[in-house]
Design a protein around this motif. Sequence first.
Motif, PDB file in Angstrom:
ATOM      1  N   ASP A  12      10.434 -56.160  26.123  1.00 58.34           N
ATOM      2  CA  ASP A  12       9.243 -56.171  26.935  1.00 58.34           C
ATOM      3  C   ASP A  12       7.646 -55.209  27.418  1.00 58.34           C
ATOM      4  O   ASP A  12       7.761 -54.579  28.546  1.00 58.34           O
ATOM      5  CB  ASP A  12      10.296 -55.579  28.545  1.00 58.34           C
ATOM      6  CG  ASP A  12      11.603 -57.204  28.392  1.00 58.34           C
ATOM      7  OD1 ASP A  12      10.826 -57.556  28.447  1.00 58.34           O
ATOM      8  OD2 ASP A  12      12.673 -56.084  28.743  1.00 58.34           O
ATOM      9  N   ALA A  13       7.081 -55.368  26.251  1.00 59.90           N
ATOM     10  CA  ALA A  13       5.669 -53.878  26.291  1.00 59.90           C
ATOM     11  C   ALA A  13       5.259 -55.186  27.195  1.00 59.90           C
ATOM     12  O   ALA A  13       4.569 -56.031  26.667  1.00 59.90           O
ATOM     13  CB  ALA A  13       5.804 -54.356  24.948  1.00 59.90           C
ATOM     14  N   ASP A  14       4.079 -53.913  27.864  1.00 59.54           N
ATOM     15  CA  ASP A  14       3.567 -54.571  28.872  1.00 59.54           C
ATOM     16  C   ASP A  14       2.468 -54.847  27.966  1.00 59.54           C
ATOM     17  O   ASP A  14       1.556 -54.024  27.128  1.00 59.54           O
ATOM     18  CB  ASP A  14       3.008 -53.772  29.368  1.00 59.54           C
ATOM     19  CG  ASP A  14       2.214 -54.115  30.589  1.00 59.54           C
ATOM     20  OD1 ASP A  14       1.437 -55.381  30.617  1.00 59.54           O
ATOM     21  OD2 ASP A  14       1.677 -53.374  31.681  1.00 59.54           O
ATOM     22  N   ILE A  15       1.783 -56.247  28.310  1.00 54.21           N
ATOM     23  CA  ILE A  15       0.803 -56.641  27.182  1.00 54.21           C
ATOM     24  C   ILE A  15      -0.592 -57.422  28.528  1.00 54.21           C
ATOM     25  O   ILE A  15      -1.506 -57.555  27.826  1.00 54.21           O
ATOM     26  CB  ILE A  15       0.941 -57.841  26.540  1.00 54.21           C
ATOM     27  CG1 ILE A  15       1.498 -58.694  26.762  1.00 54.21           C
ATOM     28  CG2 ILE A  15       1.605 -57.064  25.612  1.00 54.21           C
ATOM     29  CD1 ILE A  15       1.405 -60.399  26.151  1.00 54.21           C
ATOM     30  N   SER A  16      -0.648 -56.594  29.678  1.00 49.06           N
ATOM     31  CA  SER A  16      -1.271 -56.858  30.766  1.00 49.06           C
ATOM     32  C   SER A  16      -2.602 -56.527  30.538  1.00 49.06           C
ATOM     33  O   SER A  16      -3.642 -56.114  31.128  1.00 49.06           O
ATOM     34  CB  SER A  16      -0.900 -57.371  32.077  1.00 49.06           C
ATOM     35  OG  SER A  16       0.137 -56.357  32.226  1.00 49.06           O
ATOM     36  N   THR A  17      -2.276 -55.405  29.584  1.00 43.33           N
ATOM     37  CA  THR A  17      -3.426 -54.432  29.373  1.00 43.33           C
ATOM     38  C   THR A  17      -3.680 -53.356  27.931  1.00 43.33           C
ATOM     39  O   THR A  17      -2.171 -54.053  27.460  1.00 43.33           O
ATOM     40  CB  THR A  17      -3.325 -53.003  30.577  1.00 43.33           C
ATOM     41  OG1 THR A  17      -1.850 -52.035  29.607  1.00 43.33           O
ATOM     42  CG2 THR A  17      -3.014 -53.226  31.531  1.00 43.33           C
ATOM     43  N   TYR A  44      -3.814 -58.398  19.230  1.00 46.04           N
ATOM     44  CA  TYR A  44      -3.790 -57.263  18.754  1.00 46.04           C
ATOM     45  C   TYR A  44      -4.242 -56.539  18.064  1.00 46.04           C
ATOM     46  O   TYR A  44      -5.023 -57.158  16.430  1.00 46.04           O
ATOM     47  CB  TYR A  44      -2.017 -57.311  18.703  1.00 46.04           C
ATOM     48  CG  TYR A  44      -1.229 -57.866  19.065  1.00 46.04           C
ATOM     49  CD1 TYR A  44      -0.699 -57.235  20.326  1.00 46.04           C
ATOM     50  CD2 TYR A  44      -0.831 -59.307  19.209  1.00 46.04           C
ATOM     51  CE1 TYR A  44      -0.098 -57.537  21.470  1.00 46.04           C
ATOM     52  CE2 TYR A  44      -0.067 -60.101  20.657  1.00 46.04           C
ATOM     53  CZ  TYR A  44       0.816 -59.228  21.302  1.00 46.04           C
ATOM     54  OH  TYR A  44       1.278 -59.481  22.215  1.00 46.04           O
ATOM     55  N   ALA A  45      -4.026 -56.009  17.454  1.00 44.73           N
ATOM     56  CA  ALA A  45      -4.714 -54.327  15.885  1.00 44.73           C
ATOM     57  C   ALA A  45      -3.597 -53.347  15.645  1.00 44.73           C
ATOM     58  O   ALA A  45      -3.010 -53.049  16.558  1.00 44.73           O
ATOM     59  CB  ALA A  45      -6.147 -53.996  16.338  1.00 44.73           C
ATOM     60  N   LEU A  46      -3.473 -53.623  14.352  1.00 42.50           N
ATOM     61  CA  LEU A  46      -2.455 -52.212  13.806  1.00 42.50           C
ATOM     62  C   LEU A  46      -3.755 -50.968  12.899  1.00 42.50           C
ATOM     63  O   LEU A  46      -4.705 -51.734  12.219  1.00 42.50           O
ATOM     64  CB  LEU A  46      -1.906 -53.042  12.561  1.00 42.50           C
ATOM     65  CG  LEU A  46      -0.385 -53.905  12.621  1.00 42.50           C
ATOM     66  CD1 LEU A  46      -0.325 -54.316  11.096  1.00 42.50           C
ATOM     67  CD2 LEU A  46       0.740 -52.788  13.183  1.00 42.50           C
ATOM     68  N   THR A  91      -5.122 -55.675  22.012  1.00 48.00           N
ATOM     69  CA  THR A  91      -7.078 -55.618  22.563  1.00 48.00           C
ATOM     70  C   THR A  91      -7.484 -56.645  23.190  1.00 48.00           C
ATOM     71  O   THR A  91      -8.742 -55.966  23.387  1.00 48.00           O
ATOM     72  CB  THR A  91      -7.595 -56.082  20.494  1.00 48.00           C
ATOM     73  OG1 THR A  91      -7.184 -57.130  19.834  1.00 48.00           O
ATOM     74  CG2 THR A  91      -6.845 -54.665  19.625  1.00 48.00           C
ATOM     75  N   SER A  92      -7.210 -57.511  23.894  1.00 52.01           N
ATOM     76  CA  SER A  92      -7.198 -58.424  24.671  1.00 52.01           C
ATOM     77  C   SER A  92      -6.311 -58.969  25.168  1.00 52.01           C
ATOM     78  O   SER A  92      -5.294 -59.893  25.007  1.00 52.01           O
ATOM     79  CB  SER A  92      -7.930 -59.883  23.679  1.00 52.01           C
ATOM     80  OG  SER A  92      -8.294 -60.455  24.855  1.00 52.01           O
ATOM     81  N   ALA A  93      -6.183 -57.820  26.470  1.00 52.81           N
ATOM     82  CA  ALA A  93      -4.463 -58.967  27.507  1.00 52.81           C
ATOM     83  C   ALA A  93      -4.273 -59.814  27.937  1.00 52.81           C
ATOM     84  O   ALA A  93      -5.670 -60.680  27.911  1.00 52.81           O
ATOM     85  CB  ALA A  93      -5.080 -57.609  28.269  1.00 52.81           C
ATOM     86  N   ALA A  94      -3.564 -60.233  27.569  1.00 52.38           N
ATOM     87  CA  ALA A  94      -2.628 -61.504  28.478  1.00 52.38           C
ATOM     88  C   ALA A  94      -2.826 -61.471  30.111  1.00 52.38           C
ATOM     89  O   ALA A  94      -2.705 -59.936  30.781  1.00 52.38           O
ATOM     90  CB  ALA A  94      -1.265 -61.223  28.490  1.00 52.38           C
ATOM     91  N   ALA A  95      -2.429 -61.918  30.909  1.00 54.33           N
ATOM     92  CA  ALA A  95      -2.392 -61.811  32.510  1.00 54.33           C
ATOM     93  C   ALA A  95      -1.309 -60.535  33.162  1.00 54.33           C
ATOM     94  O   ALA A  95      -0.045 -61.074  32.132  1.00 54.33           O
ATOM     95  CB  ALA A  95      -2.354 -63.034  32.951  1.00 54.33           C
ATOM     96  N   ALA A  96      -1.292 -60.289  33.621  1.00 55.53           N
ATOM     97  CA  ALA A  96      -0.885 -59.289  35.040  1.00 55.53           C
ATOM     98  C   ALA A  96       0.801 -59.846  34.501  1.00 55.53           C
ATOM     99  O   ALA A  96       1.405 -61.516  34.907  1.00 55.53           O
ATOM    100  CB  ALA A  96      -0.848 -59.224  36.497  1.00 55.53           C
ATOM    101  N   GLY A  97       2.463 -59.301  34.527  1.00 57.80           N
ATOM    102  CA  GLY A  97       3.419 -59.341  34.124  1.00 57.80           C
ATOM    103  C   GLY A  97       3.680 -60.040  32.824  1.00 57.80           C
ATOM    104  O   GLY A  97       4.717 -59.857  32.587  1.00 57.80           O
TER     105      GLY A  97
END
Length: 108
Positions: A12-17, A44-46, A91-97
């Motif tokens: 459940d990592a937050d990907i909205s930011t 994403y970036a490594l 590096t490029s976020a998804a929507a909130a939640g």
Amino acid sequence: MVQKQSKTRESDADISTTGEVLRAETTGDALVSLNIDATADASYALDVSPTGDAGDWFEAEETYAAADVDDPQDIRDTFVAGDAHIRVRVTSAAAAGETAEITLQQAH
């Protein structure tokens, strides 16, 4: 010789930011498997580091841009890592939640 295995997982990592969502210490010269299962598209970036300290990261060692991968919600990659530390950044976020399960597995 049988290789040892280890894993680092963030559920459940937050990907909205944007920013770091997972960090792992590696044993060096390890076979690493990256798996990301997300609820929405994100990029994403490594990044890699010899120490893991702030300001000591080489960013974007590898990138997974949503526009360039077949399925940006289901990323799979395997590589050999010689670095002591690896982190995964949005590096490029998804929507909130929106969230992702991110796993780094190592064979060493």
